[in-house]
Scaffold this motif. Structure first.
Motif, PDB file in Angstrom:
ATOM      1  N   ARG A 126       0.825  -1.207   0.000  1.00 48.99           N
ATOM      2  CA  ARG A 126       0.000   0.000   0.000  1.00 48.99           C
ATOM      3  C   ARG A 126       0.863   1.262   0.000  1.00 48.99           C
TER       4      ARG A 126
ATOM      5  N   PRO B  73      -0.201  -0.118   6.982  1.00 48.51           N
ATOM      6  CA  PRO B  73      -1.582   0.162   6.565  1.00 48.51           C
ATOM      7  C   PRO B  73      -2.511   0.512   7.722  1.00 48.51           C
TER       8      PRO B  73
ATOM      9  N   GLN C 118      -5.850   2.075   6.405  1.00 50.15           N
ATOM     10  CA  GLN C 118      -6.143   1.278   5.221  1.00 50.15           C
ATOM     11  C   GLN C 118      -6.537  -0.138   5.609  1.00 50.15           C
TER      12      GLN C 118
ATOM     13  N   PHE D 135      -6.525  -1.360  -1.907  1.00 50.92           N
ATOM     14  CA  PHE D 135      -6.323  -0.382  -0.843  1.00 50.92           C
ATOM     15  C   PHE D 135      -6.952   0.961  -1.191  1.00 50.92           C
ATOM     16  N   GLU D 136      -7.300   1.199  -2.469  1.00 49.06           N
ATOM     17  CA  GLU D 136      -7.953   2.461  -2.813  1.00 49.06           C
ATOM     18  C   GLU D 136      -9.381   2.510  -2.285  1.00 49.06           C
TER      19      GLU D 136
END
Length: 234
Positions: free
Chosen positions: A117, A221, A226, A232-233
């Motif tokens: 990420r 993350p 995240q 991860f978006e």
């Protein structure tokens, strides 16, 4: 699988491997690469196959449920991993790794557990699977970095870009020195320390390839808010 991969991608990629002599021709060990594209396992597998080894991967169990793909994975001896976080979920891959060691095979474990990420695709915080296998089975961990795969298939891209031909660079590191952990109980503290040594070794190889210095801190993350799995978006 090798025939299929080389048939489909052989004309689209060119490999340049720094320090290929660091890949032992025989014996059991863990290969620990960086991970930033969904096609990474294919590319790493092709490189190792060219080096004369038949790799086995720890792969998420959901892939084994995909028609045709799952059949290839099972028939080629890949190792499913359930992302349950339970002891039962961890037992199967560890048992499979033990069997590979007995047969003097190699296993590829992505310490990050998923695509990094980190915004600039540097290795992020690692998970403990590679360290646990190495310490419990008393086998080396060889760090491997690669760069250029994102030109073939970007992070979370849905298509492979076959043309023009892409150059993918690899750098193979020396075995990670985990001697300081010998004789110590394999608890979470030891696994975390060993994992960070592995991640530092992978990062050093990637710095060599990219000609850049990685960020000082390891991307985490959880600290960044995240998700641990998935895109991860999202």
């Amino acid at each position: 699988m090798a025939l299929v991969c080389f048939g489909l991608l052989g004309g689209s990629v060119k490999f340049r491997v720094a320090h290929p002599e660091r890949i032992p021709a025989r014996g059991a060990y863990v290969i620990a690469p960086n991970h930033y594209s969904e096609i990474d396992p294919v590319i790493v597998g092709m490189m190792l196959f060219r080096a004369g080894r038949q790799p086995r991967f720890l792969a998420k169990a959901s892939l084994f449920k995909i028609p045709v793909v799952g059949w290839f994975l099972r028939r080629s001896g890949q190792i499913p991993v359930e992302r349950t976080g339970t002891a039962a979920g961890a037992a199967s891959p560890l048992a499979a790794a033990h069997e590979l060691v007995e047969k003097q095979g190699i296993v590829v474990v992505y310490p990050e557990g998923t695509l990094t990420r980190e915004p600039d695709m540097w290795p992020m915080r690692g998970k403990t699977g590679a360290a646990r296998i190495a310490l419990e089975q008393h086998i080396p961990v060889i760090p491997v970095a690669h760069w250029g795969t994102q030109q073939l298939m970007g992070r979370y891209a849905k298509k492979v870009s076959l043309f023009p031909r892409k150059t993918i660079d690899f750098s193979v590191g020396e075995p990670v020195d985990l001697s300081e952990f010998e004789g110590r109980p394999i608890d979470q503290h030891v696994l975390a320390e060993a994992t960070e040594k592995i991640m530092a070794a992978i990062t050093a190889q990637l710095e060599e390839l990219r000609g850049q210095k990685a960020p000082a801190g390891r991307w985490d993350p959880v600290e960044q808010g995240q998700k641990e799995t998935g895109r991860f978006e999202s």
